[in-house]
Design an enzyme around this catalytic site. Sequence first.
Site, short mmCIF file in Angstrom:
data_model
loop_
_atom_site.label_atom_id
_atom_site.label_comp_id
_atom_site.label_asym_id
_atom_site.label_seq_id
_atom_site.Cartn_x
_atom_site.Cartn_y
_atom_site.Cartn_z
N ARG A 1 80.19 -38.52 68.57
CA ARG A 1 79.34 -37.39 68.99
C ARG A 1 78.16 -37.86 69.85
NH1 ARG A 1 78.91 -34.63 63.23
NH2 ARG A 1 79.26 -36.82 62.69
N LYS B 1 76.77 -21.83 69.32
CA LYS B 1 75.94 -22.43 68.27
C LYS B 1 74.74 -23.09 68.93
CE LYS B 1 77.33 -26.46 66.54
NZ LYS B 1 78.20 -27.41 65.83
C1 R5P Z 1 80.06 -30.67 67.03
O1 R5P Z 1 79.95 -30.61 68.26
C2 R5P Z 1 81.35 -30.88 66.33
O2 R5P Z 1 82.44 -30.40 67.07
C3 R5P Z 1 81.33 -30.24 64.95
O3 R5P Z 1 81.24 -28.86 65.10
C4 R5P Z 1 80.18 -30.75 64.15
O4 R5P Z 1 80.14 -32.14 64.18
C5 R5P Z 1 80.26 -30.26 62.73
O5 R5P Z 1 79.15 -30.76 62.03
P1 R5P Z 1 78.67 -30.10 60.69
O6 R5P Z 1 79.85 -29.97 59.77
O7 R5P Z 1 77.62 -31.05 60.17
O8 R5P Z 1 78.06 -28.77 61.02
#
Ligand code: R5P
Length: 296
Positions: free
Chosen positions: A93, A188
């Site tokens: 990420r 988001k």
């Molecule tokens: C973010 O860009 C990824 O695609 C996931 O949506 C993210 O890493 C999910 O993280 P969490 O479960 O901590 O919200």
Amino acid sequence: MKFFSGSSNRVLALKICDHLKVDLSPMEIFVFDDGEKRIKLNDSVVSEDCVLIQSTGIPTDTNYMELFFILDALKRSGAKSVTLVSPYLGYSRQDHVFREGEDVSLQVIIKILETIGMDKIITFDLHSIKIPEFFKTPIIHLSALELFAKKIKEFDNFVLVSPDMGGIRRIKQLSELLGNALFATIEKDRDLKTAKINASKLNGDVSGKIAVIVDDILSTGNTQAKAAEILRQNGAIKVYSFTTHAVFANGAGDVLQESEIEKVFVTDTIEIAKDKRFPKLEIISVADLIAQALRN
Ligand code: R5P
């Protein structure tokens, strides 16, 4: 060809070997009292093509160090080639600078791996489309989407949902696999400093439909729990989720179990400890896909 597994995902490594009807080669991973590790291969690898299986979920740094040391042991013991099977690549990420002054963690990891000397890498559902370009080493980029499509086909009247705008390419790919299935997206807004989710907005109609969230990574579970809440508020009759990498930070199981999601499908790119499992969880194995890639 000889097969070695680190300690992060031995269950998957054994399944892959099972599919290929081969055995794992013996190796000693000794942990000193202070936590440092030492590797010793207990099989000759001189002039052998070797496969090293190691995923890098939590504890990410420890798993990476172990991977670097096994790779080093293979190279200095005379392996002809090493194919690294790292189904989940931690730090994916942080693949670019989001705010001035940040590092690019993933580039550092790739530099280390390529300096030690892997010859090929097999991995799954990388966080962004740009990541394969960072590698000088040949990369086989596999996807769990076809496994997900097989399950999702069983639902009636569904709409696919990307829980953030970064997942649009993934959701379009899956939609195509499912004969241009309907999809919606959620915008988001995450605070870049704290990683907290501030607000989310739905684009698309989910009313009266089964909403199927699809994502690459589940870490805290907050993205999907919030997405499920919005989907239900907007009339979705049920929510399911499909995610490739179950990173599962502490507490994720509770967040997901208590969420509006009916069932949380993930794969075994990361081994999920028994104490991180929860009743809504279902695990789909990628072992066969990896075995096929290695056969080819
Ligand atoms: C973010 O860009 C990824 O695609 C996931 O949506 C993210 O890493 C999910 O993280 P969490 O479960 O901590 O919200």
